[in-house]
Design a protein around this motif. Structure first.
Motif, short mmCIF file in Angstrom:
data_model
loop_
_atom_site.label_atom_id
_atom_site.label_comp_id
_atom_site.label_asym_id
_atom_site.label_seq_id
_atom_site.Cartn_x
_atom_site.Cartn_y
_atom_site.Cartn_z
N UNK A 68 -56.40 -7.43 -14.07
CA UNK A 68 -56.92 -7.92 -13.75
C UNK A 68 -55.41 -8.26 -12.66
N UNK A 69 -55.81 -8.03 -11.15
CA UNK A 69 -53.95 -8.29 -10.43
C UNK A 69 -54.26 -9.50 -9.84
N UNK A 70 -53.41 -10.27 -10.68
CA UNK A 70 -53.09 -11.44 -9.86
C UNK A 70 -52.14 -11.65 -8.56
N UNK A 71 -51.35 -10.95 -8.10
CA UNK A 71 -50.52 -11.08 -7.19
C UNK A 71 -50.96 -11.98 -5.87
N UNK A 72 -50.76 -12.34 -4.67
CA UNK A 72 -50.59 -13.05 -3.91
C UNK A 72 -50.34 -13.46 -2.55
N UNK A 73 -49.18 -12.65 -2.92
CA UNK A 73 -47.92 -12.26 -1.74
C UNK A 73 -48.02 -11.18 -1.23
N UNK A 74 -49.46 -11.77 0.29
CA UNK A 74 -48.75 -10.68 1.11
C UNK A 74 -47.75 -10.53 1.66
N UNK A 75 -47.44 -8.93 2.40
CA UNK A 75 -46.46 -8.36 2.44
C UNK A 75 -46.74 -6.54 2.73
N UNK A 76 -45.93 -6.25 4.24
CA UNK A 76 -45.78 -4.62 4.97
C UNK A 76 -44.99 -4.06 4.01
N UNK A 77 -44.99 -2.81 4.49
CA UNK A 77 -43.87 -2.04 4.18
C UNK A 77 -42.45 -2.25 5.19
N UNK A 78 -42.71 -2.71 5.94
CA UNK A 78 -41.35 -2.62 6.89
C UNK A 78 -40.07 -4.55 6.51
N UNK A 79 -41.71 -4.83 6.54
CA UNK A 79 -40.46 -6.72 5.70
C UNK A 79 -40.57 -6.41 4.19
N UNK A 80 -40.82 -4.92 3.29
CA UNK A 80 -40.26 -5.49 2.03
C UNK A 80 -39.14 -4.68 2.12
N UNK A 81 -39.28 -3.80 3.33
CA UNK A 81 -37.49 -3.24 3.60
C UNK A 81 -36.64 -4.48 4.31
N UNK A 82 -36.94 -5.08 4.33
CA UNK A 82 -36.46 -6.33 4.61
C UNK A 82 -35.83 -7.31 3.88
N UNK A 83 -36.38 -7.14 3.17
CA UNK A 83 -36.24 -7.72 1.90
C UNK A 83 -35.11 -7.15 0.85
N UNK A 84 -34.79 -6.01 1.27
CA UNK A 84 -34.25 -5.96 -0.20
C UNK A 84 -32.86 -5.32 0.45
N UNK A 85 -32.98 -5.34 2.07
CA UNK A 85 -31.58 -5.36 2.52
C UNK A 85 -30.82 -7.11 2.28
N UNK A 86 -32.37 -8.06 3.24
CA UNK A 86 -31.18 -9.42 3.02
C UNK A 86 -30.90 -9.87 1.65
N UNK A 87 -32.22 -9.20 0.28
CA UNK A 87 -31.54 -9.83 -0.72
C UNK A 87 -30.11 -9.22 -1.13
N UNK A 88 -29.58 -8.36 -0.70
CA UNK A 88 -28.13 -7.91 -0.75
C UNK A 88 -27.35 -7.57 -0.47
N UNK A 89 -27.67 -9.19 0.54
CA UNK A 89 -26.52 -9.39 1.57
C UNK A 89 -26.08 -8.55 3.06
N UNK A 100 -25.56 -5.03 1.71
CA UNK A 100 -24.59 -4.60 1.31
C UNK A 100 -25.29 -3.06 1.14
N UNK A 101 -26.26 -2.84 1.32
CA UNK A 101 -27.75 -1.75 2.06
C UNK A 101 -28.10 -2.17 3.37
N UNK A 102 -27.99 -0.76 3.84
CA UNK A 102 -28.59 -1.24 4.99
C UNK A 102 -29.78 -0.64 5.48
N UNK A 103 -30.52 -1.11 6.85
CA UNK A 103 -31.49 -0.09 6.73
C UNK A 103 -31.25 1.33 7.04
N UNK A 104 -30.27 1.62 7.92
CA UNK A 104 -29.82 2.91 8.08
C UNK A 104 -29.36 3.58 6.74
N UNK A 105 -29.08 3.52 5.55
CA UNK A 105 -28.96 4.00 4.37
C UNK A 105 -30.87 4.21 3.28
N UNK A 106 -31.69 3.35 4.27
CA UNK A 106 -33.11 2.94 3.25
C UNK A 106 -33.74 4.25 3.95
N UNK A 107 -33.82 4.31 5.97
CA UNK A 107 -34.49 5.30 6.72
C UNK A 107 -34.43 7.18 6.55
#
Length: 965
Positions: free
Chosen positions: A649-670, A672-679
């Protein structure tokens, strides 16, 4: 926060042999007329004028003029350290990033990291150019709280500048003439207070006859005449005529003009779509501005400069700055010097560092000196009691506030016949006349006072409401307002409408009431509340009452936190009483040599093992975040035991989108990885996103089967090369003084004088004994002789006590290389006393020096921890004590003693191991004999056990005691 770097460099200069103005500062201190805040600001002013040549801040920071950070002691990659050493402007920005404010918050960890990781990625000069508002001229801001004496400080600056200008007339650092501007909105309150500059006595900052000579040369002009008509000519404009009377302007020296900003920006300056234009016919439009622009070597003083950030005055301030900029282009302006008690911005300014990083600051950045409000409260400001009413009714708040004020201060009369006064701020004239005045009039009659003790003070220009035509302030209200701070005034309560929020210098104002939102601007609750804190009698404890409704109370708390890093409770407590202690350098008297030792230096060289391959690594990221037992849960089948079954059974309840997930990756790494790197890897990233999320409620949620943060970290790692480093070791011979004279000050202010040993009485005895001036009084010497002649043990004990009380410290020739020592704990103080007594009997040739005050010693040891075949740097270690023996005038042997609280044992463990296992061993091998020994003592050990352990170590290391020989 730039000012903290300036202050450190300033203090370093004042303790150096390069400083040429110590005699002037000593004179000002001894004269006793200037407050500590003013003296400290003068020290900064003279430092910037003389040592720094009155250069613009952008230039000074770019040249590393304020760099004090020891890069060798900073935990930096070798390549970054070398880069910062070669580029002072980069070192300046790195030091700025590491600064901490009064709340111990770092300026920017991200900026520190960006410089460490890639110092080449930043245009440092551009950063400082933008940080200091892109001005090419000298622009300094001095921040002192209300009541600190900014007006007299301006006068002190003027007289000091002219003093040096007389001695060096061609030196461009010193101004010859001055103009002082008040902000446009404050002409009714600030300009009159600035006239007090004329009353300043220059002998407070300069000795005679120089003070009187300069005072005779100064010509004061207060340009406060009414505005002339737009078509006036020079002869009809009295303000222009006042300047024109000093022709020829090219030879003008000693002019001090005081005016309001509007007098020079009224005509001939237009703003269109945010762009400022000085019309070509500006000279015809505004003769005063044109004439001022011709005054040579002019210093422009701007009072209450924080109005540059106030929305109400932004347009006027931009115009004033445009005029000042124009003057600087002609080369007539020496410097612009601002003064403010609240140098904060309504909205933080952001300065771009690189494409991925900006630094925000809510402070005006060109502050060169800052004195916190809390330091003045209880010192040269009254100690406030802040009452915040929970009731919402403005009339009830006023009633309670007025009654409490009269209960406390009705009979209060300060020295000089000044009666204590209460200020009540009203949002509109109508509120003052129809609500506030009737309430106050009724209350004062209840207390046996006449309504003549109430002053209604407002002007038509103060309010735009329709009531201004209905009500007219009493004809003598301006006069009554002007004499409030004199014994002639019988006023006890002042009712105000949009007047007196700042720039109002009324020492006898002892209370403030803000009963509802709108009584003063939202961003000025702090300034308005503090109007009543000015001290009346110097050195006397005084109190004040601040009465607020709930909204204004919350704003005061917020503004104190944001601007002063304190709470209302801390404001009420005020500054703790500081004790001034005198300090003395005794290294010359003791002929104390420097200590020679070898410092381990580890050089690191980075190697790339595998280049980053995001295309290959990104698809593998979900593996890094898969829960080991993500699909298994325990189920209670019965009271007898448990079973385990698969759970999909899935118990995850945190809603997300692809763009907000990418923003999390960039922000959590302070970043150091930019949106330009991910694009470029969007397709692979979408596949990972589909894997670690599942559809729910029309959107997607993170799956409970994955550790999303671990997946995000794996994606960031995909863009990093796999690296390793090799290290090489070398021993660097070093010679360090046990006193860092650059940080030594002749006085220190402290809230904990008991932490300093010995006390000031003993310090003075030692100082006199060193100079041969400590003499025992004849009557005391006779008493001691008589007591010692008596065979009674009690009398002999009295004699010994009396002798000790009237002589210097018995071990002063074996310790105290500076006086007094600042210790961290009672454990240190007890150990110090015990070891001095112990070695005095057993090893009298040994000396004991305290080394634990980090800023006061150069003897610090770089510590490392082994990790396999490599060394990891773990920081500097400052030993607490050195027990030394000399040979041929040099330090021959030393026991390094560390006294540590048990609570810090684990934190110190790695450094302790390095000292015991590596430092002593490496140095002893290199010197060829047992030169160093390390002794660790913990406060969990009983005192007698500590002494015994130290005695055993001394006996083993230095040899048998003399009484065993």
């Amino acid at each position: 926060m730039f000012y903290k770097m300036i202050e450190r460099k300033r203090d370093e200069w004042y303790t150096s042999t390069d400083c040429t103005v110590n005699s002037i500062i000593d004179y000002i201190v001894q004269a006793g007329y200037m407050r500590d805040a003013q003296i400290d600001a003068i020290k900064t002013y003279l430092f910037l004028k003389i040592k720094c040549g009155c250069a613009p801040l952008e230039t000074l920071f770019a040249n590393g003029a304020f760099n004090t950070l020891n890069l060798d002691e900073a935990a930096l990659p070798t390549t970054t350290r070398d880069y910062l050493k070669a580029n002072p402007v980069a070192a300046a920005l790195y030091e700025y990033a590491c600064q901490r404010n009064d709340a111990n918050e770092q300026v920017s960890e991200k900026l520190e990291k960006a410089i460490k990781d890639d110092p080449d990625s930043i245009d440092y000069r551009k950063f400082f150019h933008e940080a200091f508002y892109e001005v090419s001229y000298t622009d300094y801001l001095f921040s002192l709280p209300m009541g600190a004496g900014k007006t007299y400080l301006m006068a002190a600056f003027i007289y000091l500048d002219l003093y040096f200008a007389m001695n060096e007339p061609q030196n461009p650092a010193f101004a010859h003439n001055f103009i002082i501007f008040a902000p446009s909105g404050l002409k009714s309150s600030v300009v009159p207070s600035l006239k007090t500059i004329q009353k300043f006595d220059p002998s407070w900052v300069l000795p005679e006859p120089a003070a009187s000579d300069i005072k005779r040369m100064i010509a004061f002009e207060v340009l406060d005449e009414g505005k002339s008509a737009k078509k006036s000519n020079k002869t009809k404009n009295p303000n222009v005529q006042k300047i024109a009377n000093h022709q020829p302007l090219s030879e003008l020296f000693g002019l001090v003009a005081v005016t309001n900003a509007e007098k020079v920006i009224l005509d001939g300056v237009e703003e269109t779509n945010g762009q400022i234009d000085l019309l070509a016919s500006a000279a015809d439009k505004n003769e005063l501005r044109a004439l001022i622009g011709k005054i040579p070597k002019l210093s422009v003083f701007i009072d209450e400069v924080h109005h540059a950030a106030s929305s109400a005055d932004k347009a006027q301030e931009r115009k004033l700055r445009a005029v000042v900029n124009h003057w600087t282009e002609t080369g007539s302006v020496n410097s612009v010097v601002g003064f403010s008690g609240t140098p904060y911005l309504e909205k933080a300014d952001k300065v771009k560092v690189n494409d991925d990083l900006t630094v925000a600051s809510a402070e005006i950045t060109n502050i060169v000196y800052y004195y916190p409000l809390i330091n003045g409260v209880g010192s040269f400001l009254k100690l406030p009691v802040v009452k915040i009413a929970e009731i919402a009714d403005s009339s009830r708040i006023i009633e309670k506030g007025v009654r409490e004020f009269l209960e406390t201060y009705k009979d209060k009369v300060y020295d000089g016949g000044l009666t204590a006064k209460l200020g009540i701020y009203c949002g509109t004239i109508e509120k003052l006349e129809e609500l506030v005045y009737p309430i106050v009039a009724r209350i004062v009659r209840d207390y046996g006072l006449s309504t003549n003790c109430i002053l209604k003070f407002y002007r038509e220009s103060s309010s735009k409401d329709k009531a201004k035509k209905k009500y007219i302030a009493p004809a003598d209200s301006q006069m009554q307002f002007d004499i409030l701070d004199s014994p002639l005034s019988k006023i006890r309560i002042v009712l105000l409408v949009q007047i007196g929020k700042e720039g109002w210098d009324c020492r006898s104002l002892t209370g403030i009431i803000l009963s509802q939102e709108g009584d003063c601007p939202k961003n000025m609750v702090l300034q308005t509340s503090c109007r009543c804190l000015r001290q009346v009698v110097k050195g006397q404890p005084e109190t004040a009452l601040i009465y607020l409704n709930k909204d204004n109370g919350e704003k005061l708390e917020s503004q104190l936190k944001q601007q002063q890093h304190i709470s209302i409770k801390e404001l009420e407590q005020g500054s703790k009483r500081m004790t001034e202690l005198k300090r003395y350098d005794r290294t010359a008297y003791l002929k104390l040599p420097k200590i020679d030792f070898y410092q381990l230096k580890v050089n690191y060289e980075t190697q790339t093992l595998e280049a980053a391959d995001p295309a290959k690594a990104i698809p593998q990221a979900p593996v890094a975040g898969t829960h080991p037992e993500g699909s298994v849960r325990e189920i209670d089948f019965s009271l007898r035991g448990y079973g385990r079954q698969m759970d999909d059974d899935e118990r995850g309840s945190v809603h997300t989108t692809f763009d907000s997930w990418l923003a999390d990756i960039v922000r959590e790494g302070l970043y150091t990885t930019s949106f330009g790197d991910l694009a470029p890897h969007e397709a692979a990233l979408r596949t990972v996103f589909e894997t670690i999320t599942y559809p729910r409620g029309g959107g997607r949620c993170f799956s409970s089967k994955f550790d999303v943060k671990a997946v995000n970290a794996a994606i960031r790692k995909a863009f990093s090369d796999k690296r390793d480093f090799t290290s090489t070791e070398e021993l660097i011979q070093q010679e360090s003084s046990l006193l860092n004279i650059a940080n030594f000050k002749p006085t220190v202010q402290t809230e904990t004088p008991d932490a300093y040993i010995p006390d000031q009485e003993e310090v003075e005895k030692i100082r006199l004994a060193d100079s041969g001036k400590l003499k025992m009084k004849p009557d005391i010497a006779d008493a001691i002789a008589k007591l010692e002649a008596d065979d009674s043990p009690i009398n002999k004990t009295y004699a010994q006590t009396l002798r000790l009380q009237n002589s210097a410290h018995p071990h002063r020739d074996r310790t105290f290389h500076y006086l007094p020592y600042h210790t961290d704990s009672g454990f240190e103080r007890r150990f110090f006393d015990d070891i001095l007594e112990l070695t005095a009997e057993s090893h009298p040739d040994l000396e004991v020096y305290y080394n634990g005050e980090r800023s006061m010693t150069e003897f610090k040891i770089k510590c490392y921890k082994r990790s396999g075949a490599k060394w990891n740097y773990i920081g500097l270690y400052t030993p607490d004590f050195l027990i030394i023996r000399r040979k041929d005038g040099k330090i021959h042997k030393a026991v390094i003693v560390e006294t540590k609280g048990e609570a810090y044992k684990e934190k110190f463990a790695d450094k302790r191991k390095f000292m015991a296992d590596e430092f002593c061993k490496l140095n002893n091998e290199r010197f060829g004999y047992e030169r160093f020994e390390f002794l660790y003592l913990e406060d969990s050990i009983k005192e007698d056990a500590c002494v015994a352990r130290t005695y055993d170590r001394i006996r083993e290391f230095f040899g048998r005691p003399v009484n065993e020989a």
